[in-house]
Motif scaffolding. Structure first.
Motif, mmCIF file in Angstrom:
data_model
loop_
_atom_site.group_PDB
_atom_site.id
_atom_site.type_symbol
_atom_site.label_atom_id
_atom_site.label_comp_id
_atom_site.label_asym_id
_atom_site.label_seq_id
_atom_site.Cartn_x
_atom_site.Cartn_y
_atom_site.Cartn_z
ATOM 1 N N ASN A 73 0.826 -1.201 0.000
ATOM 2 C CA ASN A 73 0.000 0.000 0.000
ATOM 3 C C ASN A 73 0.864 1.256 0.000
ATOM 4 O O ASN A 73 0.561 2.241 -0.668
ATOM 5 C CB ASN A 73 -0.921 0.014 1.228
ATOM 6 C CG ASN A 73 -2.092 -0.928 1.061
ATOM 7 O OD1 ASN A 73 -2.417 -1.323 -0.041
ATOM 8 N ND2 ASN A 73 -2.705 -1.313 2.163
ATOM 9 N N ASP A 104 -8.985 4.650 -7.905
ATOM 10 C CA ASP A 104 -8.037 3.545 -7.868
ATOM 11 C C ASP A 104 -7.258 3.485 -6.568
ATOM 12 O O ASP A 104 -6.602 2.472 -6.278
ATOM 13 C CB ASP A 104 -7.039 3.655 -9.032
ATOM 14 C CG ASP A 104 -7.668 3.325 -10.379
ATOM 15 O OD1 ASP A 104 -8.757 2.722 -10.384
ATOM 16 O OD2 ASP A 104 -7.080 3.673 -11.415
ATOM 17 N N ASN A 105 -7.295 4.573 -5.789
ATOM 18 C CA ASN A 105 -6.491 4.630 -4.570
ATOM 19 C C ASN A 105 -7.326 4.899 -3.325
ATOM 20 O O ASN A 105 -6.817 5.441 -2.336
ATOM 21 C CB ASN A 105 -5.412 5.702 -4.723
ATOM 22 C CG ASN A 105 -4.340 5.292 -5.707
ATOM 23 O OD1 ASN A 105 -3.449 4.530 -5.384
ATOM 24 N ND2 ASN A 105 -4.441 5.786 -6.940
ATOM 25 N N ARG A 185 -17.165 -3.550 -2.232
ATOM 26 C CA ARG A 185 -15.932 -3.010 -2.821
ATOM 27 C C ARG A 185 -14.700 -3.492 -2.078
ATOM 28 O O ARG A 185 -13.669 -3.789 -2.685
ATOM 29 C CB ARG A 185 -16.003 -1.480 -2.854
ATOM 30 C CG ARG A 185 -16.925 -0.935 -3.945
ATOM 31 C CD ARG A 185 -16.837 0.574 -4.047
ATOM 32 N NE ARG A 185 -17.498 1.219 -2.947
ATOM 33 C CZ ARG A 185 -18.705 1.796 -3.009
ATOM 34 N NH1 ARG A 185 -19.386 1.789 -4.131
ATOM 35 N NH2 ARG A 185 -19.234 2.396 -1.950
ATOM 36 N N GLU A 186 -14.804 -3.578 -0.744
ATOM 37 C CA GLU A 186 -13.668 -4.073 0.032
ATOM 38 C C GLU A 186 -13.377 -5.527 -0.333
ATOM 39 O O GLU A 186 -12.225 -5.921 -0.502
ATOM 40 C CB GLU A 186 -13.964 -3.951 1.527
ATOM 41 C CG GLU A 186 -12.806 -4.402 2.405
ATOM 42 C CD GLU A 186 -13.094 -4.220 3.892
ATOM 43 O OE1 GLU A 186 -12.262 -4.641 4.705
ATOM 44 O OE2 GLU A 186 -14.164 -3.664 4.232
ATOM 45 N N ARG A 189 -11.817 -5.532 -3.801
ATOM 46 C CA ARG A 189 -10.466 -4.969 -3.784
ATOM 47 C C ARG A 189 -9.469 -5.957 -3.192
ATOM 48 O O ARG A 189 -8.344 -6.092 -3.669
ATOM 49 C CB ARG A 189 -10.474 -3.657 -2.983
ATOM 50 C CG ARG A 189 -9.222 -2.816 -3.154
ATOM 51 C CD ARG A 189 -9.386 -1.447 -2.518
ATOM 52 N NE ARG A 189 -10.343 -0.623 -3.244
ATOM 53 C CZ ARG A 189 -11.549 -0.296 -2.801
ATOM 54 N NH1 ARG A 189 -11.955 -0.712 -1.621
ATOM 55 N NH2 ARG A 189 -12.358 0.441 -3.521
ATOM 56 N N ASP A 190 -9.887 -6.668 -2.138
ATOM 57 C CA ASP A 190 -9.022 -7.665 -1.510
ATOM 58 C C ASP A 190 -8.658 -8.782 -2.480
ATOM 59 O O ASP A 190 -7.607 -9.416 -2.342
ATOM 60 C CB ASP A 190 -9.712 -8.284 -0.289
ATOM 61 C CG ASP A 190 -9.759 -7.326 0.893
ATOM 62 O OD1 ASP A 190 -9.024 -6.311 0.860
ATOM 63 O OD2 ASP A 190 -10.529 -7.579 1.836
ATOM 64 N N TYR A 194 -10.336 -5.026 -8.979
ATOM 65 C CA TYR A 194 -10.203 -3.697 -9.573
ATOM 66 C C TYR A 194 -8.834 -3.491 -10.220
ATOM 67 O O TYR A 194 -8.676 -2.637 -11.089
ATOM 68 C CB TYR A 194 -10.458 -2.617 -8.518
ATOM 69 C CG TYR A 194 -11.833 -2.699 -7.910
ATOM 70 C CD1 TYR A 194 -12.924 -3.127 -8.668
ATOM 71 C CD2 TYR A 194 -12.058 -2.382 -6.578
ATOM 72 C CE1 TYR A 194 -14.184 -3.223 -8.121
ATOM 73 C CE2 TYR A 194 -13.323 -2.466 -6.016
ATOM 74 C CZ TYR A 194 -14.382 -2.888 -6.796
ATOM 75 O OH TYR A 194 -15.638 -2.976 -6.248
ATOM 76 N N ASP A 195 -7.864 -4.274 -9.798
ATOM 77 C CA ASP A 195 -6.531 -4.178 -10.408
ATOM 78 C C ASP A 195 -6.447 -4.965 -11.706
ATOM 79 O O ASP A 195 -5.754 -4.572 -12.641
ATOM 80 C CB ASP A 195 -5.464 -4.698 -9.438
ATOM 81 C CG ASP A 195 -5.299 -3.798 -8.224
ATOM 82 O OD1 ASP A 195 -5.496 -2.578 -8.379
ATOM 83 O OD2 ASP A 195 -4.980 -4.311 -7.140
ATOM 84 N N ASN A 238 -19.307 -3.635 -8.857
ATOM 85 C CA ASN A 238 -17.943 -3.794 -9.369
ATOM 86 C C ASN A 238 -17.792 -3.235 -10.779
ATOM 87 O O ASN A 238 -16.755 -2.662 -11.126
ATOM 88 C CB ASN A 238 -17.542 -5.270 -9.333
ATOM 89 C CG ASN A 238 -17.437 -5.793 -7.919
ATOM 90 O OD1 ASN A 238 -17.111 -5.053 -7.003
ATOM 91 N ND2 ASN A 238 -17.717 -7.072 -7.734
ATOM 92 N N GLN A 241 -17.376 0.458 -10.546
ATOM 93 C CA GLN A 241 -16.037 0.802 -10.068
ATOM 94 C C GLN A 241 -14.998 0.667 -11.179
ATOM 95 O O GLN A 241 -14.091 1.493 -11.304
ATOM 96 C CB GLN A 241 -15.666 -0.124 -8.898
ATOM 97 C CG GLN A 241 -14.531 0.379 -8.035
ATOM 98 C CD GLN A 241 -14.973 1.476 -7.090
ATOM 99 O OE1 GLN A 241 -16.150 1.824 -7.037
ATOM 100 N NE2 GLN A 241 -14.039 2.035 -6.352
ATOM 101 N N SER A 246 -18.940 5.298 -8.918
ATOM 102 C CA SER A 246 -19.483 4.450 -7.857
ATOM 103 C C SER A 246 -20.923 4.070 -8.192
ATOM 104 O O SER A 246 -21.618 4.778 -8.921
ATOM 105 C CB SER A 246 -19.439 5.176 -6.511
ATOM 106 O OG SER A 246 -20.383 6.236 -6.495
#
Length: 273
Positions: A73, A104-105, A185-186, A189-190, A194-195, A238, A241, A246
């Motif tokens: 991070n 993205d951040n 979203r969490e 993201r985990d 999103y990457d 998703n 995002q 959002s």
């Protein structure tokens, strides 16, 4: 820096360097609903202990040690090349590309003379309204730290989604903090969605889930209808995002249109005028 190993009984064990921000503001728990198991400045110790206790208590075990996640991070933060001075925070992109960078951040924090600032779904809107174009470089833009910090005084930077989802994923009241959209979203993201995710793939996934709802409706399978609708909401969250917006913004935009629409019901379908 001090690290806290915290325990939310029956839910999870985690690590943070800011209990109020992470556990109370982001996750919606109050004092008394969680306990601090370990407080230390040894990031290796707290990282190893977290994994060990997650296994002992039977909770979901993190794929990465906290110390490695923290480093990743921090690296991502540096990759943005945010420049922090006493007066301003400068972002490494023109204003027309800033929102995507911020999306993205989400979750990044930084210290200023006026307090800790962060990128959340609640602060992105303020940043976009108040950002200024750099006078020296048209590929950079900035916000004033003092004004940003004052925004925290009178606003919830982790806003709810209103009445759409009044309970959290565990059935607990949200206490005005994290919404189910935030939890989705969490989760995504985990898992790196999103990457490495693809909007085209998610769009096809949405079509598949809609098909499941249609089949369940024809079979009058109530449980499967509920499951299918829920899956569609997850995919839409998703997908939004991945497109740099959002799901809350999309809903607000749609409601702004339909709230003014008039018409009548014809054969079970609303026909607009």
């Amino acid at each position: 820096m001090t690290y806290y190993l915290y325990h939310i009984p029956g839910k999870k064990i985690g690590v943070t360097c800011n209990l109020k921000h992470r556990v109370e503001e982001q996750q919606g728990y109050q004092e008394g609903e969680y306990e601090v198991i370990l407080q230390t400045d040894d990031i290796s110790l707290v990282s190893e202990t977290e994994i060990s206790l997650q296994k002992t208590y039977g909770y979901r075990v993190d794929r990465q040690l906290y110390k490695d996640l923290y480093k990743n991070n921090f690296k991502q933060f540096n990759n943005m090349n945010i420049n922090i001075t006493e007066q301003t925070t400068t972002f490494p992109c023109p204003i027309n590309k800033l929102k995507r960078q911020l999306m993205d951040n989400i979750g990044m924090d930084w210290e200023t003379e006026h307090g800790e600032l962060s990128i959340t779904s609640g602060t992105i809107e303020w940043i976009m309204k108040n950002v200024q174009k750099s006078k020296y470089n048209d590929q950079r833009c900035y916000v004033y730290n003092k004004a940003f910090a004052r925004f925290y005084d009178n606003n919830d930077v982790y806003p709810r989604t209103g009445g759409l989802f009044p309970v959290g994923a565990d059935g607990r009241k949200e206490n005005g903090k994290a919404s189910q959209f935030d939890l989705i979203r969490e989760w995504a993201r985990d898992r790196g969605l999103y990457d490495h995710g693809d909007p085209k793939t998610q769009s096809l996934k949405l079509v598949e889930e809609v098909g499941e709802i249609c089949r369940a409706t024809l079979k009058e399978d109530h449980d499967e209808v509920i499951d299918g609708i829920g899956d569609c909401v997850v995919v839409l969250t998703n997908l939004a995002q991945l497109h740099g917006v959002s799901i809350e913004e999309c809903i607000a935009s749609a409601y702004g249109v339909i709230s003014k629409r008039t018409g009548k019901m014809v054969n079970g379908t609303f026909k607009k005028d």
